[in-house]
Each structure stands twice: as C-alpha cells, then as structure tokens.
Design an enzyme around this catalytic site. Structure first.
Site, PDB file in Angstrom:
ATOM      1  N   CYS A 285      33.936  42.044  38.265  1.00  0.00           N
ATOM      2  CA  CYS A 285      32.520  41.643  38.282  1.00  0.00           C
ATOM      3  C   CYS A 285      32.304  40.486  37.315  1.00  0.00           C
ATOM      4  CB  CYS A 285      31.620  42.808  37.900  1.00  0.00           C
ATOM      5  SG  CYS A 285      31.463  44.009  39.215  1.00  0.00           S
ATOM      6  N   CYS A 439      40.293  28.512  33.260  1.00  0.00           N
ATOM      7  CA  CYS A 439      39.247  29.147  34.063  1.00  0.00           C
ATOM      8  C   CYS A 439      38.401  29.964  33.089  1.00  0.00           C
ATOM      9  CB  CYS A 439      39.844  30.005  35.175  1.00  0.00           C
ATOM     10  SG  CYS A 439      40.883  31.337  34.587  1.00  0.00           S
TER      11      CYS A 439
END
Ligand code: ZN
Length: 481
Positions: A285, A439
């Site tokens: 998530c 990232c």
C-alpha cells in the site's frame, strides 16, 4: 464397552461428515485413539505432536468436563456419551457464566440485547470472548473501534509501528497529535475511551515465529490486519497449529478481500495462496496507494465475521472469498475449498511448526537496523554517498523510476521515467553517464538497475532505501509518504 462419540460441527468435515461415531473402548484415551485411527484427519485437530489432548479441546463424558482430571484415563461404561468440544464451537460457554453485565453495560448494549440473534446470552458471549488484532493500522482501526464498542471483553493488539502523517488518511484510531507516538498506545487509548469495559492488551513487538504461538494461544479468534506476506503466512500457520479461527482481510488501492480461514473445516490462507508472490511483484500500500475509506469497509466486514464466529450465528465467510471493488462498487465472491494437499491444514501436513517466514517469502531473514542503512549489493549506494556525489558537482544522471504523482510529493530533481516505461525510453539515458537510479524504497530501482546493466549500462548505482532513506539521512524536511 460401546460408547457414542459426538463430533462437533466444526470437526465433522474431518470425520467424513459424521455427527456421532459408535466405538468400543474402556477409557477416553482408547476411544479417542480409535476415533483418530478411523478418521486420521481428526488426529491433528485433537492431539498435539506429543500426543497430548490439545489445550483448546474439551472432552465431556455424559455432559461432564473431564479436561482437568486425569482426562484420558477416565473410564467409560456401556452407553456413555463422549462429546468433543473445541474452544470456539461452544467452549466459550464456560467463561460466559462469569460474564455478568452491569446495569450500565445492559444500557450500553441494549440495541444488541433486543436482537433475538444476539440477546443477553450473545452479549455475554461477546464479553467473555477475546480477539487478537494483528496490526493497528488501516484494518486494525475500525476493527478495534467497532469490536470494543460491540462489547468484546478482551482485545489484544500486536503493533510496533509509530504513527506517521501518511497513516492518518485511513487509520482512524490514531489522531493528528498522535504522530510520532507508538500506535499500540494511541490504539489502546482510543478503544478505552470508546468502551472502558474492554480490556486492551498490547504487544509492542513484531509478530515473529518465536512469539506467535504464545501470543495467539491467549485469544479465541485472530483477526488479520497485516500488510505484508511474511506476517500473513505466520498468522495463518499459527492459527492452524493452534486451531484458532483466522478472520482475513486485505486491501490494495480500491480493492479489498475478506474471508474466514481455519474454521469449521474450511480452508486456510495457504489453501488459497500456497506460495507468496516474489518480493516486489505486488506493490505494498505504501508503494501502490490505498483509498482511505477502503479499510473501513473491509475492517468492518472482518469485525462482523468475528462477532458471528463468537455468537455462532449466521453464515460465515468460511469457504468463500469476498472481493470488493470500490471503484466499480461491486461485491463478488468466489468459492474456496480446503486443499487436501495443503502443507499445513491438508491431510498430510509437512509444516508442523512455525518456519522462517521472511525466507519463505524470498526476503533476507535478518534486517537489522544497520542492514537498512548500509547498502546490500555491490552497486547499492547510500543516501549520504549520493548527497556527497551530487555536492561534488560530478556529472550524475539521477533517474527516478517512480510514478509522476509520487514525483509530485517529493523528488531529488532527477529525470522521471517510471519503471514500466523504461524499456521504451532508453534513448533518454546517456550511455556513458554515471547513473544513480532511485524509487521510493529501493525495490523498483533495483529492478531498473538490473535492467540497465543488462542493456549495457555499466555505471549504474541504486539508491539504497530510495527517497525514504534520503528523507531520513539527508533532508528531514522532505515529505515521507
Ligand atoms: Zn490450508
């Protein structure tokens, strides 16, 4: 000596559907041994590896509980009735006797008590019951709040995380001024404010193979609100080994799932998903996002299922996987069955104790604090080193492989090429440049680094820990998400 053994509903599927079995035998042990010889699947349900009657199983002879006596040697006479009563399928009755409700509790639970399906008896069952919540995050928030409001007597919470600003969009058990505080503390405080009659027990630790059996064994039901695969398999296996119902829920972006595992002969999580996805295949998530209201829906469904298990009422989600799509506003369900070959709940289980779940899920099993900061692979580089390189004014091509909306939250000013677009946009990356790819946390950029190496880029390094590590080690003013 012929006696009747009554098989409870929860165990009938292990006894070819029989509700009673007639057997010969002079004492309880003899009779139960014959029973498990006839129905080998019952053996794991009734006896531990050392041959002791499992501590969540009660045995009654002619309605008398023999658990606390020299139970197995209790002698039997012709025509005796032996009843097997596993904890949740009625074993709560014993505790209910002590669960009297005060005048204030009767008023508090009045809307339950007038429901014939709950009634005073049901409300006492809720008070006598104990529920273990794994996690006090998105799912744990509505679970803790609704279960305590509904009158569950004892709630355990396993949670070691600290409240972060990015949690507040969905984890409604925590408040803005809880940011920075341990979640188990704010969860306990909220629950106690909702219902002071609820006993809250907190475990400020990750659930591990070392502590799981001990913690889980103290509760009637486990409700799984975890957000990672190792813990999910750990919770599943601990529940199967201890015979506890496992109320499952998971959320991702706009989709949710719920079911009830290891209950009434139904499947377990491993029957549904025998193997975890490879690390990084399914984003968390934190990487993929989640609609803030979604855990409210799925957590409340889990709370309802937990209450139904305690009351012994209604059709539970056993054998059904409920799928919820918030964008399409659709519920669907799939039939799921216990897998005879399941390594833990099947006919010939190969997993008889808890294992190393990080290793099972393909992750390094030791993640010390040092390992989180120190680079792991030869081409990993720490946030501090990247900062030094950028400050030294050497020519560095910073490649950000996140999504544009993540870039908007925070960035290092690098070149944005989302991982999926990388193969088609190689011409944007100079062949001879020193490349630092990053990232959010380091997973996607590791893949990008591998890919670029394969494409012949030889000066590629991966920012270990991503922008998260940058925010921690270099620039605390950068928003974390
Ligand atoms: Zn299974």
């Amino acid at each position: 000596m012929s006696v009747k053994v009554m098989i409870p509903t929860a165990l009938r599927s292990y006894a070819d559907g029989h509700d009673t079995v007639e057997l010969e035998g002079g004492n309880v042990r003899e009779v139960l041994t014959k029973l498990t010889d006839q129905h080998p699947q019952l053996k794991a349900q009734l006896f531990s590896d050392t041959g002791d009657l499992r501590n969540f199983v009660n045995v009654f002879v002619n309605d008398e509980n023999i658990r606390d006596r020299e139970s197995s040697d209790t002698s039997l006479s012709d025509g005796d009735e032996v009843a097997i009563v596993p904890a949740v399928a009625g074993g709560l009755d014993v505790a209910v006797a002590g669960a009297e409700l005060s005048k204030e509790e009767l008023e508090r639970y009045a809307r339950h008590i007038i429901l014939p399906e709950v009634g005073l008896e049901g409300q006492k069952k809720l008070k006598a019951a104990s529920v273990l919540l794994i996690g006090a995050g998105g799912l744990g928030s509505p679970l803790g709040m609704y279960l305590s409001a509904a009158g569950i007597g004892r709630i355990g919470i396993v949670e070691f995380d600290v409240v972060d600003y990015s949690n507040l969009q969905r984890q409604i058990i925590h408040r803005t001024d809880d940011v920075g505080r341990p979640k188990h503390e704010s969860a306990k405080r909220t629950i106690e404010a909702i219902n002071p009659y609820c006993i809250v027990e907190t475990y400020n630790t990750p659930l591990t193979s070392d502590n799981a059996l001990d913690i889980v064994s103290k509760y009637d039901i486990v409700i799984d609100g975890t957000d990672n695969f190792p813990t999910r398999y750990l919770v599943n296996d601990a529940c199967v080994l201890l015979g506890k119902p496992n109320v499952y829920g998971s959320i991702f972006r706009f989709d949710g799932q719920a079911s009830v595992f290891n209950y009434q002969g139904g499947p377990c999580y491993r029957c549904l998903y025998p193997e975890p996805p490879e690390p990084g295949m399914v984003p968390s998530c934190a990487e993929g996002g989640v609609l803030g209201v979604l855990p409210g829906i799925i957590g409340v469904i889990q709370a309802i299922e937990g209450i139904k298990v305690i009351l012994g009422n209604g059709d539970s989600l056993v054998g059904r996987l409920l799928l919820f799509d918030a964008l399409g506003m659709k519920f669907r369900e799939m039939k799921i069955r216990r897998d005879k070959n399941c390594p833990i709940c099947g006919d010939n289980p190969t997993i008889k104790e808890l294992i190393d779940y990080k290793e099972f899920c393909g992750m390094p099993s030791e993640t010390s604090e040092a390992a989180k900061i120190e680079p792991q692979s030869p081409w990993d580089i720490s946030a501090r080193e990247v900062k030094d390189l950028l400050d030294s004014e050497s020519e560095i091509f910073v490649l950000d492989v996140r999504q544009p909306n993540e870039y908007e939250i925070c960035n290092l000013g690098g070149n944005l090429i989302p991982l999926a677009e990388l193969p088609g946009r190689l011409e944007e990356i100079p062949r001879d440049a020193d490349i630092i790819v990053h990232c959010k946390m380091g997973g996607r950029s590791a893949k990008a680094a591998h890919f670029l190496k394969d494409q012949g880029y030889d000066k590629v390094r991966n920012l270990h820990g991503g922008v998260g590590a940058w925010a921690e080690q270099v620039d605390p003013s950068m928003p974390k998400y």
